[in-house]
Enzyme design. Structure first.
Site, PDB file in Angstrom:
ATOM      1  N   CYS A   7      -5.674  71.566 -34.614  1.00 30.19           N
ATOM      2  CA  CYS A   7      -6.856  71.639 -34.153  1.00 30.19           C
ATOM      3  C   CYS A   7      -7.738  70.576 -35.640  1.00 30.19           C
ATOM      4  O   CYS A   7      -7.324  69.399 -35.783  1.00 30.19           O
ATOM      5  CB  CYS A   7      -7.374  72.882 -35.106  1.00 30.19           C
ATOM      6  SG  CYS A   7      -6.236  72.862 -36.927  1.00 30.19           S
ATOM      7  N   ASN A  10      -6.198  71.243 -40.053  1.00 33.77           N
ATOM      8  CA  ASN A  10      -4.606  71.541 -40.070  1.00 33.77           C
ATOM      9  C   ASN A  10      -4.826  72.150 -41.265  1.00 33.77           C
ATOM     10  O   ASN A  10      -3.691  72.437 -41.802  1.00 33.77           O
ATOM     11  CB  ASN A  10      -4.107  70.099 -40.192  1.00 33.77           C
ATOM     12  CG  ASN A  10      -2.509  70.482 -39.763  1.00 33.77           C
ATOM     13  OD1 ASN A  10      -1.722  69.716 -40.571  1.00 33.77           O
ATOM     14  ND2 ASN A  10      -1.976  71.245 -39.139  1.00 33.77           N
ATOM     15  N   CYS A  12      -6.464  75.954 -40.534  1.00 35.36           N
ATOM     16  CA  CYS A  12      -6.435  77.303 -40.920  1.00 35.36           C
ATOM     17  C   CYS A  12      -6.036  77.541 -39.021  1.00 35.36           C
ATOM     18  O   CYS A  12      -4.332  78.900 -39.052  1.00 35.36           O
ATOM     19  CB  CYS A  12      -8.092  77.750 -39.997  1.00 35.36           C
ATOM     20  SG  CYS A  12      -8.970  77.041 -41.510  1.00 35.36           S
ATOM     21  N   ARG A  13      -6.125  77.225 -37.557  1.00 38.40           N
ATOM     22  CA  ARG A  13      -5.473  77.491 -36.522  1.00 38.40           C
ATOM     23  C   ARG A  13      -3.891  77.091 -35.824  1.00 38.40           C
ATOM     24  O   ARG A  13      -3.373  77.840 -36.093  1.00 38.40           O
ATOM     25  CB  ARG A  13      -7.123  77.088 -35.697  1.00 38.40           C
ATOM     26  CG  ARG A  13      -7.989  77.751 -35.742  1.00 38.40           C
ATOM     27  CD  ARG A  13      -8.991  77.427 -34.694  1.00 38.40           C
ATOM     28  NE  ARG A  13      -9.211  76.405 -35.051  1.00 38.40           N
ATOM     29  CZ  ARG A  13     -10.139  75.314 -34.895  1.00 38.40           C
ATOM     30  NH1 ARG A  13     -10.542  76.137 -33.303  1.00 38.40           N
ATOM     31  NH2 ARG A  13     -10.809  74.633 -35.266  1.00 38.40           N
ATOM     32  N   SER A  14      -3.879  75.909 -36.349  1.00 36.56           N
ATOM     33  CA  SER A  14      -2.099  74.796 -36.045  1.00 36.56           C
ATOM     34  C   SER A  14      -1.691  75.673 -37.297  1.00 36.56           C
ATOM     35  O   SER A  14      -0.662  75.139 -36.514  1.00 36.56           O
ATOM     36  CB  SER A  14      -3.188  73.274 -35.713  1.00 36.56           C
ATOM     37  OG  SER A  14      -3.553  72.468 -37.353  1.00 36.56           O
ATOM     38  N   ASP A 123     -13.127  78.456 -33.905  1.00 34.86           N
ATOM     39  CA  ASP A 123     -12.520  77.638 -35.454  1.00 34.86           C
ATOM     40  C   ASP A 123     -13.291  79.051 -36.728  1.00 34.86           C
ATOM     41  O   ASP A 123     -14.214  79.352 -36.394  1.00 34.86           O
ATOM     42  CB  ASP A 123     -13.792  76.333 -35.424  1.00 34.86           C
ATOM     43  CG  ASP A 123     -13.695  76.451 -37.343  1.00 34.86           C
ATOM     44  OD1 ASP A 123     -13.277  76.722 -37.294  1.00 34.86           O
ATOM     45  OD2 ASP A 123     -14.528  75.088 -36.959  1.00 34.86           O
TER      46      ASP A 123
HETATM   47  P1  4NP Z   1      -9.072  74.104 -38.670  1.00 30.72           P
HETATM   48  O1  4NP Z   1     -10.328  74.504 -39.247  1.00 30.72           O
HETATM   49  O2  4NP Z   1      -9.526  73.505 -37.712  1.00 30.72           O
HETATM   50  O3  4NP Z   1      -8.987  75.462 -38.129  1.00 30.72           O
HETATM   51  O4  4NP Z   1      -8.235  73.633 -39.181  1.00 30.72           O
HETATM   52  C1  4NP Z   1     -11.251  74.012 -39.946  1.00 30.72           C
HETATM   53  C2  4NP Z   1     -11.001  73.325 -41.057  1.00 30.72           C
HETATM   54  C3  4NP Z   1     -11.916  72.598 -42.016  1.00 30.72           C
HETATM   55  C4  4NP Z   1     -12.765  72.544 -41.896  1.00 30.72           C
HETATM   56  C5  4NP Z   1     -13.508  72.544 -40.570  1.00 30.72           C
HETATM   57  C6  4NP Z   1     -12.519  73.932 -40.191  1.00 30.72           C
HETATM   58  N1  4NP Z   1     -13.909  71.481 -42.244  1.00 30.72           N
HETATM   59  O5  4NP Z   1     -15.386  71.533 -41.893  1.00 30.72           O
HETATM   60  O6  4NP Z   1     -13.211  71.455 -43.240  1.00 30.72           O
END
Ligand code: 4NP
Length: 155
Positions: A7, A10, A12-14, A123
Site C-alpha cells: 500500500c 505500509n 494501514c492496509r498492507s 485508503d
Molecule cells: P496505507 O495508508 O497506504 O494504507 O498505509 C496511508 C498511510 C500514510 C499516508 C497515506 C496513506 N500518508 O499520507 O502518510
C-alpha cells in the site's frame, strides 16, 4: 507460496493484510511467507497506525511488531504474488517492474474475491474508524481466498 502486500504508507492496509493472512496461516497450518511494504518513506521504521493495530486487536490479531519498509525491485525475486490495494499502488508498482514476469506477479488484492473487477481497498488514513473496519472486512475476505489457494499449494 510467498506473498507480499503493498500500500502507500505500509502503516494501514498492507500491515492489516499481512497480519490477517499470517494469523490464518498459523491457524490452518499453511506453510509459506507473508510480508508487506509501502512506497512512501514518511513512516519508515514505524509500527502500524494505532487505528490499524486497534482494529486487528479487536479480532485477536497483534500487528504491533510490524515495521514500515519500502518496496524494492528485489521483492519481485523473493515473492510469488504481490497484491496492491488501489489504482495508485498499481501505477507505482507497474513503474518498478523490470519485465513481464514481474508484471505477472502483481494484482489487485480484491481480485481474489471479485476477479477482474479491480476493486480498491479505500485508503483509511484520512478517514474515520469505519474506513478501518471496511479495510479489515475487505482484507478478511481476500485473505480467506488466499489461504484456500495457499493450502492447495502446500505440499
Ligand atoms: P496505507 O495508508 O497506504 O494504507 O498505509 C496511508 C498511510 C500514510 C499516508 C497515506 C496513506 N500518508 O499520507 O502518510
Amino acid at each position: 507460496m510467498k506473498i507480499l502486500f503493498l500500500c502507500l504508507g505500509n502503516i494501514c492496509r498492507s500491515p492489516l493484510a499481512e497480519g490477517i493472512l499470517a494469523h490464518k496461516m498459523i491457524q490452518q497450518g499453511i506453510k509459506g511467507k507473508v510480508d508487506s511494504a509501502g512506497f512512501e518513506s514518511y513512516h519508515m521504521g514505524d509500527p502500524p497506525d494505532p487505528r490499524a493495530i486497534g482494529i486487528a486487536l479487536q479480532h485477536q490479531i497483534d500487528i504491533s511488531a510490524q515495521r514500515v519498509r519500502i518496496f524494492h525491485a528485489s521483492d519481485f525475486d523473493t515473492f510469488d504474488r504481490i497484491y496492491v490495494m488501489d489504482e495508485s499502488n498499481m501505477s507505482m508498482i507497474r513503474k518498478k517492474t523490470r519485465n513481464q514476469d514481474d508484471l505477472k506477479k502483481v494484482d489487485f488484492v480484491m481480485n481474489l474475491v471479485y476477479p477482474g473487477v479491480n476493486m480498491e481497498v479505500p485508503d483509511p488514513y484520512y478517514g474515520n474508524v469505519e474506513l478501518f473496519e471496511e479495510a479489515y472486512r475487505l482484507l478478511d475476505l481476500a485473505t480467506d481466498e488466499l489461504a484456500k489457494h495457499m493450502k492447495s499449494h502446500t505440499p
